[in-house]
Design a protein around this motif. Structure first.
Motif, PDB file in Angstrom:
ATOM      1  N   ALA A   1       0.945  -1.140   0.183  1.00  0.00           N
ATOM      2  CA  ALA A   1       0.150  -0.059   0.115  1.00  0.00           C
ATOM      3  C   ALA A   1       0.773   1.234   0.146  1.00  0.00           C
ATOM      4  O   ALA A   1       1.902   1.292   0.612  1.00  0.00           O
ATOM      5  N   THR A   2       0.467   2.329  -0.899  1.00  0.00           N
ATOM      6  CA  THR A   2       1.434   3.266  -0.913  1.00  0.00           C
ATOM      7  C   THR A   2       0.469   4.604  -0.448  1.00  0.00           C
ATOM      8  O   THR A   2      -0.767   4.814  -0.870  1.00  0.00           O
ATOM      9  N   VAL A   3       0.848   5.384   0.239  1.00  0.00           N
ATOM     10  CA  VAL A   3      -0.029   6.684   0.777  1.00  0.00           C
ATOM     11  C   VAL A   3       1.073   8.000   0.649  1.00  0.00           C
ATOM     12  O   VAL A   3       2.219   7.930   0.773  1.00  0.00           O
TER      13      VAL A   3
ATOM     14  N   VAL B   1       2.301   6.292   7.382  1.00  0.00           N
ATOM     15  CA  VAL B   1       2.604   5.068   7.446  1.00  0.00           C
ATOM     16  C   VAL B   1       1.693   4.129   8.217  1.00  0.00           C
ATOM     17  O   VAL B   1       1.137   2.827   7.591  1.00  0.00           O
ATOM     18  N   GLN B   2       1.128   4.846   9.170  1.00  0.00           N
ATOM     19  CA  GLN B   2      -0.063   4.046   9.886  1.00  0.00           C
ATOM     20  C   GLN B   2      -1.402   3.810   8.937  1.00  0.00           C
ATOM     21  O   GLN B   2      -1.880   2.840   8.763  1.00  0.00           O
ATOM     22  N   ALA B   3      -1.499   4.887   8.021  1.00  0.00           N
ATOM     23  CA  ALA B   3      -2.712   4.884   7.204  1.00  0.00           C
ATOM     24  C   ALA B   3      -2.427   3.671   5.988  1.00  0.00           C
ATOM     25  O   ALA B   3      -3.350   2.696   5.638  1.00  0.00           O
ATOM     26  N   ALA B   4      -1.147   3.641   5.498  1.00  0.00           N
ATOM     27  CA  ALA B   4      -0.850   2.575   4.586  1.00  0.00           C
ATOM     28  C   ALA B   4      -0.731   1.213   5.121  1.00  0.00           C
ATOM     29  O   ALA B   4      -1.408   0.187   4.629  1.00  0.00           O
ATOM     30  N   ALA B   5      -0.327   1.153   6.422  1.00  0.00           N
ATOM     31  CA  ALA B   5      -0.343  -0.167   7.227  1.00  0.00           C
ATOM     32  C   ALA B   5      -1.949  -0.763   7.417  1.00  0.00           C
ATOM     33  O   ALA B   5      -2.265  -1.864   7.227  1.00  0.00           O
ATOM     34  N   ALA B   6      -2.918   0.270   7.500  1.00  0.00           N
ATOM     35  CA  ALA B   6      -4.260  -0.107   7.776  1.00  0.00           C
ATOM     36  C   ALA B   6      -4.938  -0.378   6.459  1.00  0.00           C
ATOM     37  O   ALA B   6      -5.878  -1.365   6.191  1.00  0.00           O
ATOM     38  N   GLU B   7      -4.437   0.263   5.484  1.00  0.00           N
ATOM     39  CA  GLU B   7      -5.120  -0.242   3.926  1.00  0.00           C
ATOM     40  C   GLU B   7      -4.547  -1.407   3.491  1.00  0.00           C
ATOM     41  O   GLU B   7      -5.485  -2.221   3.251  1.00  0.00           O
ATOM     42  N   VAL B   8      -3.290  -1.749   3.791  1.00  0.00           N
ATOM     43  CA  VAL B   8      -2.930  -3.303   3.323  1.00  0.00           C
ATOM     44  C   VAL B   8      -3.476  -4.200   4.245  1.00  0.00           C
ATOM     45  O   VAL B   8      -3.934  -5.423   3.974  1.00  0.00           O
TER      46      VAL B   8
END
Length: 157
Positions: free
Chosen positions: A36-38, A80-87
């Motif tokens: 995931a990329t944010v 990074v937290q948003a990308a981790a949540a997305e993945v």
């Protein structure tokens, strides 16, 4: 008659288990490829995480230094937290068909009278924090050392 029913139920369960294992292997392969990329701060910061939510790439735009270090740090952490949540959400989506098939299988407690529902006995892990720990709540250091000392000091004085 009871033995025939028991054999049929066990055969169904074993067939389902084999299908589950094949499904799990395929899902593990698909999940391992997720990223995931944010972006943040009007695309001045870009982060990419892998399927485990681990940061694997960071890019800064040429004008990122127009931001303060505090802004960069806060927005990098949030991205990074948003990308981790997305993945993680995409990983859960991958698991949905497998979980539906698992839930359609008979439970041990439905086959063997008096057997426990093992799924209900599994504990659930608490969610990890997304903010740093409060240093005032850290255990006291009872060592003989005096004063604070860097953990990355290059000598032991």
């Amino acid at each position: 008659m009871v033995n025939d029913r028991l054999r049929a139920d066990m055969a169904t369960m074993l067939d389902g288990l084999g299908e589950q294992f094949r499904g799990i292997a395929e899902l593990q392969k698909q999940r391992s490829l997720l990223t995931a990329t944010v972006t943040a701060c009007e695309k001045r910061i870009e982060v990419m995480v892998n399927a485990d939510g681990v940061l694997i790439a960071t890019k800064f735009a040429d004008d990122v230094l127009d931001l303060s270090l505090e802004e960069i740090a806060a927005n990098l952490t949030a991205a990074v937290q948003a990308a981790a949540a997305e993945v993680a959400a995409r990983g859960r989506e991958l698991m949905t068909p497998l979980l539906e098939r698992r839930n359609a299988l008979p439970k041990l407690s439905e086959i063997v009278e008096g057997a426990p529902d093992l799924g209900a006995m599994l504990p659930t892990a608490p969610a990890p924090p997304t903010t740093p720990p409060d240093p005032t709540r850290w255990p006291a250091d009872d060592s003989a050392a005096t004063g604070s000392r860097s953990m990355v000091a290059d000598n032991d004085d």
